[in-house]
Design a protein around this motif. Structure first.
Motif, PDB file in Angstrom:
ATOM      1  N   GLY A  61       0.804  -1.211   0.000  1.00 51.99           N
ATOM      2  CA  GLY A  61       0.000   0.000   0.000  1.00 51.99           C
ATOM      3  C   GLY A  61       0.838   1.263   0.000  1.00 51.99           C
ATOM      4  O   GLY A  61       0.519   2.243  -0.676  1.00 51.99           O
ATOM      5  N   ARG A  62       1.919   1.242   0.747  1.00 55.81           N
ATOM      6  CA  ARG A  62       2.810   2.412   0.788  1.00 55.81           C
ATOM      7  C   ARG A  62       3.480   2.641  -0.561  1.00 55.81           C
ATOM      8  O   ARG A  62       3.619   3.789  -1.007  1.00 55.81           O
ATOM      9  CB  ARG A  62       3.848   2.197   1.877  1.00 55.81           C
ATOM     10  N   TYR A  63       3.886   1.547  -1.218  1.00 58.09           N
ATOM     11  CA  TYR A  63       4.497   1.679  -2.547  1.00 58.09           C
ATOM     12  C   TYR A  63       3.485   2.239  -3.545  1.00 58.09           C
ATOM     13  O   TYR A  63       3.797   3.143  -4.321  1.00 58.09           O
ATOM     14  CB  TYR A  63       5.015   0.316  -3.019  1.00 58.09           C
ATOM     15  N   LEU A  64       2.258   1.723  -3.497  1.00 58.15           N
ATOM     16  CA  LEU A  64       1.238   2.216  -4.412  1.00 58.15           C
ATOM     17  C   LEU A  64       0.857   3.663  -4.100  1.00 58.15           C
ATOM     18  O   LEU A  64       0.558   4.438  -5.019  1.00 58.15           O
ATOM     19  CB  LEU A  64       0.000   1.319  -4.363  1.00 58.15           C
ATOM     20  N   ASP A  65       0.879   4.060  -2.837  1.00 60.51           N
ATOM     21  CA  ASP A  65       0.631   5.456  -2.466  1.00 60.51           C
ATOM     22  C   ASP A  65       1.688   6.380  -3.060  1.00 60.51           C
ATOM     23  O   ASP A  65       1.363   7.455  -3.575  1.00 60.51           O
ATOM     24  CB  ASP A  65       0.614   5.624  -0.946  1.00 60.51           C
ATOM     25  N   SER A  66       2.940   5.983  -2.981  1.00 68.06           N
ATOM     26  CA  SER A  66       3.999   6.831  -3.523  1.00 68.06           C
ATOM     27  C   SER A  66       3.938   6.884  -5.051  1.00 68.06           C
ATOM     28  O   SER A  66       4.280   7.889  -5.654  1.00 68.06           O
ATOM     29  CB  SER A  66       5.373   6.341  -3.072  1.00 68.06           C
ATOM     30  N   TRP A  67       3.466   5.819  -5.666  1.00 63.65           N
ATOM     31  CA  TRP A  67       3.382   5.776  -7.131  1.00 63.65           C
ATOM     32  C   TRP A  67       2.179   6.560  -7.634  1.00 63.65           C
ATOM     33  O   TRP A  67       2.269   7.261  -8.645  1.00 63.65           O
ATOM     34  CB  TRP A  67       3.302   4.315  -7.574  1.00 63.65           C
ATOM     35  N   LEU A  68       1.049   6.494  -6.935  1.00 64.85           N
ATOM     36  CA  LEU A  68      -0.182   7.137  -7.394  1.00 64.85           C
ATOM     37  C   LEU A  68      -0.492   8.446  -6.656  1.00 64.85           C
ATOM     38  O   LEU A  68      -1.504   9.081  -6.950  1.00 64.85           O
ATOM     39  CB  LEU A  68      -1.362   6.172  -7.228  1.00 64.85           C
ATOM     40  N   GLN A  69       0.350   8.878  -5.719  1.00 59.53           N
ATOM     41  CA  GLN A  69       0.161  10.074  -4.911  1.00 59.53           C
ATOM     42  C   GLN A  69      -1.220  10.116  -4.228  1.00 59.53           C
ATOM     43  O   GLN A  69      -1.929  11.122  -4.265  1.00 59.53           O
ATOM     44  CB  GLN A  69       0.342  11.357  -5.746  1.00 59.53           C
ATOM     45  N   THR A  70      -1.602   9.038  -3.605  1.00 62.59           N
ATOM     46  CA  THR A  70      -2.827   8.966  -2.798  1.00 62.59           C
ATOM     47  C   THR A  70      -2.411   8.644  -1.377  1.00 62.59           C
ATOM     48  O   THR A  70      -2.734   7.579  -0.861  1.00 62.59           O
ATOM     49  CB  THR A  70      -3.766   7.873  -3.333  1.00 62.59           C
ATOM     50  N   ASP A  71      -1.727   9.600  -0.758  1.00 70.63           N
ATOM     51  CA  ASP A  71      -0.843   9.334   0.369  1.00 70.63           C
ATOM     52  C   ASP A  71      -1.302   8.326   1.417  1.00 70.63           C
ATOM     53  O   ASP A  71      -0.731   7.256   1.460  1.00 70.63           O
ATOM     54  CB  ASP A  71      -0.423  10.627   1.027  1.00 70.63           C
ATOM     55  N   PRO A  72      -2.279   8.511   2.266  1.00 76.19           N
ATOM     56  CA  PRO A  72      -2.451   7.468   3.281  1.00 76.19           C
ATOM     57  C   PRO A  72      -3.452   6.382   2.908  1.00 76.19           C
ATOM     58  O   PRO A  72      -3.534   5.362   3.577  1.00 76.19           O
ATOM     59  CB  PRO A  72      -2.958   8.247   4.495  1.00 76.19           C
ATOM     60  N   LEU A  76      -3.612   2.306   4.139  1.00 73.38           N
ATOM     61  CA  LEU A  76      -4.641   1.806   5.047  1.00 73.38           C
ATOM     62  C   LEU A  76      -5.407   0.643   4.426  1.00 73.38           C
ATOM     63  O   LEU A  76      -5.705  -0.347   5.103  1.00 73.38           O
ATOM     64  CB  LEU A  76      -5.600   2.933   5.423  1.00 73.38           C
ATOM     65  N   LEU A  77      -5.716   0.766   3.145  1.00 69.43           N
ATOM     66  CA  LEU A  77      -6.396  -0.331   2.453  1.00 69.43           C
ATOM     67  C   LEU A  77      -5.508  -1.578   2.391  1.00 69.43           C
ATOM     68  O   LEU A  77      -5.990  -2.699   2.564  1.00 69.43           O
ATOM     69  CB  LEU A  77      -6.796   0.105   1.040  1.00 69.43           C
ATOM     70  N   GLY A  78      -4.207  -1.384   2.201  1.00 71.76           N
ATOM     71  CA  GLY A  78      -3.270  -2.512   2.188  1.00 71.76           C
ATOM     72  C   GLY A  78      -3.165  -3.193   3.537  1.00 71.76           C
ATOM     73  O   GLY A  78      -3.084  -4.423   3.625  1.00 71.76           O
ATOM     74  N   ILE A  79      -3.190  -2.402   4.615  1.00 67.23           N
ATOM     75  CA  ILE A  79      -3.153  -2.987   5.961  1.00 67.23           C
ATOM     76  C   ILE A  79      -4.401  -3.828   6.200  1.00 67.23           C
ATOM     77  O   ILE A  79      -4.321  -4.951   6.715  1.00 67.23           O
ATOM     78  CB  ILE A  79      -3.001  -1.883   7.027  1.00 67.23           C
ATOM     79  N   LEU A  80      -5.559  -3.291   5.820  1.00 67.87           N
ATOM     80  CA  LEU A  80      -6.808  -4.043   6.003  1.00 67.87           C
ATOM     81  C   LEU A  80      -6.837  -5.307   5.140  1.00 67.87           C
ATOM     82  O   LEU A  80      -7.281  -6.363   5.591  1.00 67.87           O
ATOM     83  CB  LEU A  80      -8.011  -3.156   5.698  1.00 67.87           C
ATOM     84  N   ALA A  81      -6.358  -5.185   3.895  1.00 66.01           N
ATOM     85  CA  ALA A  81      -6.320  -6.362   3.021  1.00 66.01           C
ATOM     86  C   ALA A  81      -5.331  -7.399   3.557  1.00 66.01           C
ATOM     87  O   ALA A  81      -5.597  -8.604   3.514  1.00 66.01           O
ATOM     88  CB  ALA A  81      -5.940  -5.953   1.595  1.00 66.01           C
ATOM     89  N   GLY A  82      -4.192  -6.942   4.076  1.00 65.03           N
ATOM     90  CA  GLY A  82      -3.220  -7.864   4.671  1.00 65.03           C
ATOM     91  C   GLY A  82      -3.773  -8.549   5.907  1.00 65.03           C
ATOM     92  O   GLY A  82      -3.546  -9.745   6.114  1.00 65.03           O
ATOM     93  N   LEU A  83      -4.518  -7.796   6.719  1.00 65.86           N
ATOM     94  CA  LEU A  83      -5.135  -8.386   7.907  1.00 65.86           C
ATOM     95  C   LEU A  83      -6.176  -9.424   7.506  1.00 65.86           C
ATOM     96  O   LEU A  83      -6.233 -10.513   8.095  1.00 65.86           O
ATOM     97  CB  LEU A  83      -5.762  -7.298   8.772  1.00 65.86           C
ATOM     98  N   ALA A  84      -6.979  -9.107   6.502  1.00 65.32           N
ATOM     99  CA  ALA A  84      -7.986 -10.070   6.038  1.00 65.32           C
ATOM    100  C   ALA A  84      -7.320 -11.324   5.472  1.00 65.32           C
ATOM    101  O   ALA A  84      -7.754 -12.449   5.753  1.00 65.32           O
ATOM    102  CB  ALA A  84      -8.882  -9.422   4.988  1.00 65.32           C
ATOM    103  N   ALA A  85      -6.262 -11.144   4.698  1.00 66.93           N
ATOM    104  CA  ALA A  85      -5.547 -12.298   4.146  1.00 66.93           C
ATOM    105  C   ALA A  85      -4.903 -13.121   5.261  1.00 66.93           C
ATOM    106  O   ALA A  85      -4.900 -14.360   5.213  1.00 66.93           O
ATOM    107  CB  ALA A  85      -4.488 -11.831   3.151  1.00 66.93           C
ATOM    108  N   GLY A  86      -4.374 -12.457   6.277  1.00 58.94           N
ATOM    109  CA  GLY A  86      -3.774 -13.171   7.400  1.00 58.94           C
ATOM    110  C   GLY A  86      -4.787 -13.958   8.199  1.00 58.94           C
ATOM    111  O   GLY A  86      -4.530 -15.091   8.598  1.00 58.94           O
ATOM    112  N   VAL A  87      -5.950 -13.366   8.444  1.00 54.99           N
ATOM    113  CA  VAL A  87      -6.992 -14.074   9.189  1.00 54.99           C
ATOM    114  C   VAL A  87      -7.477 -15.283   8.398  1.00 54.99           C
ATOM    115  O   VAL A  87      -7.680 -16.365   8.958  1.00 54.99           O
ATOM    116  CB  VAL A  87      -8.158 -13.114   9.527  1.00 54.99           C
TER     117      VAL A  87
END
Length: 98
Positions: A61-72, A76-87
């Motif tokens: 998510g951080r890499y995509l934020d820096s590439w697309l300039q959609t900063d946070p 946040l979406l990547g953290i939620l997706a990672g949490l869902a994938a982990g669960v």
């Protein structure tokens, strides 16, 4: 199933489920956590699995934020997706113990 098949299955440690025999399926015995080291290993794998999934979502998510300039937002979406994938991964891991 015929009798030689059931004898062969019992010889290698596979038990046949009476309810699933009519569908032609077999079920494997549930793993046991008799050894405390196995339980510690399972809990460790669960923790590492969740941590790696959340961190991978964060970094992607951080890499995509820096590439697309959609900063946070993608972080946040990547953290939620990672949490869902982990669960979901933990569910698949402990499903055989339930």
């Amino acid at each position: 199933m015929n009798k030689p098949t059931l004898i062969w299955m019992r010889a290698i440690g596979i038990s046949a489920c009476p309810l699933l025999l009519w569908k032609g399926r077999i079920c494997l015995p549930k793993p046991k956590l008799d050894n405390p080291w196995q339980a510690i290993a399972l809990v460790s794998v669960i923790g590492v699995d969740l941590a790696i999934s959340v961190m991978a979502g964060f970094w992607l998510g951080r890499y995509l934020d820096s590439w697309l300039q959609t900063d946070p937002w993608l972080m946040l979406l990547g953290i939620l997706a990672g949490l869902a994938a982990g669960v979901y991964s933990v569910y698949l891991l402990i499903r055989s113990y339930l």
